[in-house]
Design a protein around this motif. Structure first.
Motif, PDB file in Angstrom:
ATOM      1  N   GLU A  77       0.056 -10.854   6.883  1.00  0.00           N
ATOM      2  CA  GLU A  77       1.382 -10.859   6.124  1.00  0.00           C
ATOM      3  C   GLU A  77       1.624  -9.684   5.180  1.00  0.00           C
ATOM      4  N   ARG A  79       2.976  -7.113   2.997  1.00  0.00           N
ATOM      5  CA  ARG A  79       3.953  -7.456   1.723  1.00  0.00           C
ATOM      6  C   ARG A  79       4.717  -6.151   1.739  1.00  0.00           C
ATOM      7  N   ASN A 301      -5.227 -10.761   2.359  1.00  0.00           N
ATOM      8  CA  ASN A 301      -4.421 -11.057   3.639  1.00  0.00           C
ATOM      9  C   ASN A 301      -5.200 -11.404   4.778  1.00  0.00           C
TER      10      ASN A 301
END
Length: 555
Positions: A77, A79, A301
């Motif tokens: 993921e 950001r 993450n």
């Protein structure tokens, strides 16, 4: 609605025609099922001349190359924290961090190329350790930052100018005394006293900051303008202004630009894990190959990373699987070999049949599901069967293989016999290949207890070509065995027409293993095995039996 998942359909590391063609066909089957996922045929190694010929013959592209199924940064993921300009104030950077719950901000140029980063610790450190009254000037602080941070208005001066000379001085003394400590270009924080403002300008101040929203007379403004002194007024009190003034500095004064730890979307997570854990910074910029900023990732993450999904065809041995298979999510296995060493975290669909080719199983699946086999894919599957069964000469060949090949050849519009000769002839054209390319064209590693060895194989319809191949491959046998740290290495030079194999051997116990398996010892590192053409059904079982007897004391 759940996210559409990409699933690779993948053969073994040194793919043969069956491995490649079965991957393409099974991806077609799975996409026809339309279960919401997208299935992509892939390959874990370079294709052989034979397979290349087959793909070109039926107008099919090579599958996607995947040499490592491990997760990459792009699977994390990422950001999307926006990049900031190096000129924004420390206070604005701090506010952005609070709004986005971030501890690191990336700093980019006008083309979105990463210039540096600033962390919440950098800002805190700059605030606690900044005792230098010239720091505002050294940081080349834009007046627009001062206006924004102090909620000020500029009465005299250019908002786009930069304060880059002088100290910051608070005017609390008598105007007569001020003349002794105000120097040229200083920024003077003062109140509404006319005398103090006048004294600051006459002393050569570069800027006066008037607190509590006090009025600044026209005469002071004119005098300031005539002396190139900026005049700002703020509703804040002197204490608050003194408290905030260091927050006006641009982030470029404190940002980190050297030894930045950055990653690219294609980096493997197992390769970056140690770097992330051994660095005090919590967030790391992700940049593309041109240095442009993509987003931020952090150690946390790694915990929620999505494993890459895969379906394995034509193998179920860990040693033959694509690198990092233990970190992938295996959904299915379709194979025709012995049950190997792969382990899965959860139950999977495992279809293993005692036939001569995985393509035969794939054809059965088409029929079971009622799917029509496209002519191009029929040609691929038929080619795979002809290749794996050596045009039905291999002892691995079953009636199911022969029936499937005949049905598929009719769909593809080819004749098994004539096309098989064309295919093997194209595949045995190895003059332009290096010994390494030839050796790994169809190579597999096997592990039985404490014994680990490799076996490669080349099929040809020409005895003279096999003579030349033996001469070229002999020196490489030793080199490959040493590089891979194996105890033994073998190579099968199989004559399709004569249905025989010259087995080249190397390793301290290689001759003994061959003698235990076939009752005869190799001479000068080679043994001729009449009737032996199959690695899967003839060579490997004989080796396993010999190794088992040796381990069991001859029982």
């Amino acid at each position: 609605m759940s996210e559409r998942k990409e699933v690779y359909v993948l053969g073994h590391r040194n793919p043969d025609t069956d491995s490649i063609c079965s991957a393409i066909a099974y991806a077609d089957v799975k996409n026809k099922e339309n279960d919401g996922n997208h299935y992509v045929a892939a390959r874990a190694g370079q294709i052989s001349s034979e397979t290349s010929y087959v793909l070109q013959r039926f107008g099919m592209r090579q599958p996607t190359y995947v040499n490592n199924i491990g997760t990459r940064v792009r699977d994390m993921e990422i950001r999307k924290i926006p990049g900031i300009n190096e000129g924004i104030s420390m206070k604005k950077a701090w506010s952005m961090m609070a709004e986005m719950n971030a501890v690191t901000l990336p700093i980019v140029d006008a083309n979105n190329v990463l210039d540096g980063i600033i962390t919440i610790n950098d800002i805190a450190t700059s605030y606690m350790e900044n005792q230098d009254s010239t720091m505002i000037a050294k940081a080349k602080t834009p007046y627009c930052n001062i206006l924004e941070t102090l909620e000020a208005k500029m009465l005299v001066g250019d908002p786009d100018a930069v304060f880059e000379h002088g100290n910051v001085v608070i005017a609390v003394a008598n105007p007569d005394v001020m003349e002794n400590y105000i120097e040229k270009d200083d920024m003077v924080i003062t109140g509404n006293r006319y005398e103090s403002q006048l004294s600051a300008i006459e002393s050569g101040a570069g800027c006066i900051l008037v607190c509590l929203g006090a009025e600044v007379s026209r005469s002071i403004q004119k005098l300031a303008r005539d002396n190139n002194c900026a005049v700002l007024t703020t509703p804040l009190d002197t204490y608050t202004v003194a408290h905030r003034i260091s927050q006006c500095m641009p982030v470029k004064a404190f940002m980190r630009t050297k030894d930045l730890v950055t990653f690219t979307p294609s980096d493997y997570t197992d390769a970056i894990k140690d770097t992330m854990q051994n660095t005090r910074i919590r967030d790391f910029p992700v940049i593309d190959k041109n240095g442009k900023y993509v987003g931020m990732i952090s150690r946390r993450n790694l915990l929620g990373i999505r494993k890459r999904s895969v379906i394995l065809v034509d193998h179920n041995e860990r040693s033959q699987a694509v690198e990092n298979i233990e970190n992938a999510e295996i959904l299915e296995i379709i194979d025709h070999h012995r049950i190997g060493s792969l382990e899965t975290m959860a139950p999977v669909y495992f279809r293993n049949e005692p036939v001569g080719c995985t393509a035969t199983i794939i054809y059965s699946i088409y029929k079971e599901k009622g799917f029509e086999v496209p002519p191009q894919i029929a040609g691929l599957l038929c080619s795979a069967i002809l290749s794996d069964t050596l045009m039905f000469r291999s002892p691995t060949c079953t009636m199911l293989d022969r029936a499937a090949a005949e049905a598929l050849s009719a769909i593809a519009g080819i004749d098994c016999q004539s096309f098989g000769i064309e295919m093997f002839t194209a595949g045995s054209n190895l003059k332009d290949k290096t010994p390494e390319e030839i050796f790994y064209q169809d190579y597999k590693k096997f592990e039985f207890g404490d014994v680990t060895f490799g076996v490669g194989q080349i099929n040809s319809m020409s005895g003279s070509e096999l003579d030349e191949l033996e001469r070229r491959l002999r020196p490489y046998l030793e080199k490959s065995c040493r590089e891979h740290g194996l105890s033994m290495m073998f190579f099968m030079l199989t004559n399709i027409i004569e249905e025989s194999t010259r087995l080249m051997c190397y390793g301290e116990s290689a001759d003994m293993l061959v003698e235990d398996a076939f009752g005869r010892a190799p001479k000068a590192g080679t043994i001729w095995l009449k009737g032996v053409v199959s690695r899967k059904k003839q060579l490997i079982p004989a080796f396993i039996d010999a190794i088992s007897k040796e381990a069991g004391g001859g029982v």
